[in-house]
Design a protein around this motif. Structure first.
Motif, short mmCIF file in Angstrom:
data_model
loop_
_atom_site.label_atom_id
_atom_site.label_comp_id
_atom_site.label_asym_id
_atom_site.label_seq_id
_atom_site.Cartn_x
_atom_site.Cartn_y
_atom_site.Cartn_z
N ARG A 112 -2.79 -5.15 0.85
CA ARG A 112 -1.67 -6.00 0.46
C ARG A 112 -0.35 -5.45 1.00
O ARG A 112 -0.25 -4.25 1.28
N THR A 113 0.62 -6.33 1.14
CA THR A 113 1.89 -5.97 1.78
C THR A 113 3.06 -6.15 0.81
O THR A 113 3.12 -7.14 0.07
N LEU A 114 3.98 -5.18 0.81
CA LEU A 114 5.23 -5.29 0.07
C LEU A 114 6.35 -5.49 1.08
O LEU A 114 6.57 -4.65 1.95
N LEU A 115 7.02 -6.62 1.01
CA LEU A 115 8.10 -6.96 1.95
C LEU A 115 9.45 -6.82 1.26
O LEU A 115 9.71 -7.46 0.25
N PHE A 116 10.31 -5.98 1.84
CA PHE A 116 11.67 -5.81 1.33
C PHE A 116 12.65 -6.41 2.32
O PHE A 116 12.63 -6.07 3.51
N VAL A 117 13.50 -7.32 1.83
CA VAL A 117 14.53 -7.95 2.67
C VAL A 117 15.89 -7.58 2.09
O VAL A 117 16.24 -8.02 0.99
N ASP A 118 16.63 -6.79 2.83
CA ASP A 118 17.98 -6.40 2.42
C ASP A 118 18.98 -7.48 2.83
O ASP A 118 18.79 -8.15 3.86
N GLU A 119 20.03 -7.65 2.03
CA GLU A 119 21.05 -8.67 2.31
C GLU A 119 20.41 -10.06 2.44
O GLU A 119 20.75 -10.84 3.33
N VAL A 120 19.48 -10.37 1.53
CA VAL A 120 18.70 -11.60 1.66
C VAL A 120 19.57 -12.85 1.61
O VAL A 120 19.20 -13.91 2.13
N HIS A 121 20.76 -12.75 1.02
CA HIS A 121 21.65 -13.91 0.95
C HIS A 121 22.12 -14.36 2.33
O HIS A 121 22.63 -15.48 2.50
N ARG A 122 21.95 -13.48 3.35
CA ARG A 122 22.35 -13.85 4.71
C ARG A 122 21.30 -14.73 5.40
O ARG A 122 21.58 -15.29 6.46
N PHE A 123 20.11 -14.82 4.82
CA PHE A 123 19.11 -15.72 5.37
C PHE A 123 19.56 -17.17 5.15
O PHE A 123 20.01 -17.52 4.05
N ASN A 124 19.42 -17.99 6.16
CA ASN A 124 19.72 -19.42 5.98
C ASN A 124 18.53 -20.11 5.32
O ASN A 124 17.49 -19.49 5.05
N LYS A 125 18.65 -21.39 5.06
CA LYS A 125 17.62 -22.12 4.34
C LYS A 125 16.28 -22.07 5.07
O LYS A 125 15.22 -21.90 4.45
N THR A 126 16.30 -22.22 6.39
CA THR A 126 15.06 -22.21 7.16
C THR A 126 14.35 -20.86 7.04
O THR A 126 13.13 -20.80 6.89
N GLN A 127 15.13 -19.78 7.12
CA GLN A 127 14.54 -18.46 7.01
C GLN A 127 13.97 -18.22 5.62
O GLN A 127 12.90 -17.63 5.46
N GLN A 128 14.67 -18.69 4.59
CA GLN A 128 14.17 -18.53 3.23
C GLN A 128 12.93 -19.37 3.00
O GLN A 128 11.98 -18.94 2.33
N ASP A 129 12.92 -20.59 3.57
CA ASP A 129 11.75 -21.45 3.43
C ASP A 129 10.51 -20.83 4.06
O ASP A 129 9.38 -21.06 3.61
N ALA A 130 10.72 -20.04 5.12
CA ALA A 130 9.59 -19.39 5.78
C ALA A 130 8.90 -18.37 4.87
O ALA A 130 7.73 -18.03 5.08
N LEU A 131 9.62 -17.90 3.86
CA LEU A 131 9.05 -16.94 2.91
C LEU A 131 8.24 -17.62 1.81
O LEU A 131 7.40 -16.97 1.17
N LEU A 132 8.49 -18.89 1.57
CA LEU A 132 7.92 -19.58 0.41
C LEU A 132 6.39 -19.48 0.32
O LEU A 132 5.86 -19.10 -0.72
N PRO A 133 5.66 -19.85 1.40
CA PRO A 133 4.19 -19.79 1.27
C PRO A 133 3.69 -18.39 0.95
O PRO A 133 2.76 -18.22 0.15
N ALA A 134 4.30 -17.38 1.55
CA ALA A 134 3.85 -16.01 1.32
C ALA A 134 4.10 -15.57 -0.12
O ALA A 134 3.27 -14.89 -0.73
N VAL A 135 5.25 -15.98 -0.68
CA VAL A 135 5.57 -15.63 -2.06
C VAL A 135 4.69 -16.41 -3.03
O VAL A 135 4.15 -15.86 -3.99
N GLU A 136 4.54 -17.72 -2.77
CA GLU A 136 3.78 -18.58 -3.69
C GLU A 136 2.31 -18.18 -3.74
O GLU A 136 1.69 -18.18 -4.81
#
Length: 463
Positions: A112-136
């Protein structure tokens, strides 16, 4: 092998060149200073570290409160593969590559993988959406660090699938503990430097609850204080006494001043200076002197005064000294207080300054505080009286038989929305608490109030 020795020496040299704040990062949760509300037994972070529980969290708090530190601690003790991305330079392609690799490793090896994203507020909507399937689908456990309110900077679907953990600025005791550890720990200054009480006070004030800043300033002050010899191990001299080696170099307040280029403001938050400066600040706003008020505001901020305390004083005086002469002053003051909570320092100093200037330049009136004080004095003196029968609640069974609500005149049925009738108890019908001045908008309110009173008194006294 020479190559191996060179690599080890190079790695050791590289570690020695790391900033003090990096070298002193905690290795376990028990070494983390502050954030006690997040580190208790059974807390989400404890579960993530100790139970290796799958979850996604956002760490939200001001700079220097330990967001990256907590993620680093998790990375050192977790059994998962740790991947770190910075939202400053990572794109959608990088995010998808991490997610695809996480799925592949989970499917092939069960890793399993632990992903840390620093300054995550700098991600735009498309970048954040790319995380959704992995998180869900929990292909990764996700930790996002942000200094901005996630409710404004993170897309709702991602936020709803994660825990939101709020970090708080370190208090003075936390900062002192952090500095003391750095002075003595072998990873830090290793006992080669000591900090004078005045130097410690100044350093803590300058840190402003930011742990990383306190260590950065300490390291800079040590450079200003001069090189220190590494003390040799204790040894017995000829007389049998134990020698402790070289004396540590003392870092003074002057060293801190020179290193940070910030004068040590003489300001005791529990003594006369505190009350004198606060008093001068308030009286400068009341006296319509924005320059003096800004001076005292800056003086308090630089001395490390709690910005929430400053904001509370500004809000109070928006009503006490301006009031209805400019009702928007209170709106500005409250907005500044909210900005202190939402944004934090140092940026919120701008919002506080705007409110201070507004109140200083606004027309002045103490009619509001005079009104409530006069009304309170009457109540405390026992001047209350009975509520007039026509104003009493008439909705419950039997109220009509008691005459409650009988004869009440509905204000909206009358011209101007004012009905001629008595509202105060009989004993207070002639009392006037609010007496508008002729300053600013209150001049207009004075005229309006007089017209209203003329209509109200047309209703006569109800006996």
């Amino acid at each position: 092998m020479p190559e191996t020795l060179f690599d080890d020496a190079g790695a050791e040299a590289a570690r020695g060149q790391e900033p003090l704040a990096v070298r002193m990062r905690p290795r376990t949760l028990d070494e983390v200073v502050g954030q006690r509300h997040l580190l208790g037994r059974g807390s989400p972070l404890r579960r993530l570290v100790e139970d290796d529980a799958p979850m996604s969290v956002f760490l939200w708090g001001p700079p220097g409160t330990g967001k990256t530190t907590l993620a680093t601690v998790v990375s050192r003790v977790t059994q998962r593969r740790f991947v770190e991305l910075s939202a400053v330079n990572a794109g959608v392609k990088d995010v998808r590559a991490v997610v695809d690799e996480a799925r592949r490793r989970m499917g092939m090896h069960g890793t399993r993988t632990l992903l840390f994203v620093d300054e995550v507020h700098r991600f735009n909507k498309t970048q954040q959406d790319a995380l959704l399937p992995a998180v869900e689908n929990r292909w990764v456990s996700f930790i996002g660090a942000t200094t901005e309110n996630p409710f404004f900077s993170v897309v709702s679907p991602l936020l709803s699938r994660s825990l939101l953990l709020s970090l708080e600025s370190l208090d003075e005791d936390d900062v002192r503990a952090l500095v003391d550890r750095a002075l003595t720990d072998e990873r830090g200054l290793d006992g080669r430097y000591a900090l004078s009480p005045e130097g410690a006070d100044h350093l803590v004030r300058l840190a402003g609850g930011d742990g990383r800043r306190s260590l950065t300033y300490l390291e800079a002050a040590a450079l200003v204080a001069g090189p220190a010899l590494r003390p040799p191990p204790p040894s017995d001299d000829a007389s049998g006494a134990v020698s402790s080696g070289a004396e540590p170099v003392t870092i003074t307040a002057e060293h801190v001043e020179r290193a940070v280029d910030r004068h040590a403001v003489r300001y005791d938050r529990s003594g006369d200076q505190h009350y004198d400066v606060v008093s001068a600040f308030i009286k400068s706003m009341r006296g319509s002197d924005p320059d003096a008020a800004l001076h005292y505001l800056a003086r308090m901020i630089e001395a490390g005064e709690d910005p929430r305390f400053i904001a509370r004083r500004v809000v109070v005086h928006a009503s006490e000294d301006v009031g209805m002469a400019d009702p928007t002053a209170l709106q500005t003051a409250v907005a500044a207080a909210q900005a202190v909570e939402l944004i934090g320092m140092p940026e919120a100093r701008i919002n506080l300054a705007q409110a201070v200037i507004h109140i200083s330049l606004a027309p002045k009136s103490n009619a509001v505080i005079s009104a409530i004080d006069a009304a309170t004095a009457d109540v405390r003196a026992g001047r209350t009286g009975s509520v007039p029968a026509h104003l009493r609640d008439g909705h419950y069974r039997g109220a009509a038989e008691l005459g409650h609500g009988k004869g009440y005149r509905y204000a909206h049925d009358f011209p101007g929305g004012v009905a001629p009738q008595q509202h105060a108890p009989d004993d207070l019908v002639d009392r006037e608490y609010y007496r508008p001045t002729q300053h600013g908008a209150e001049r207009r309110f004075s005229e309006v109030l007089q017209r209203i009173k003329d209509v109200l008194r047309g209703g006569g006294r109800r006996d």
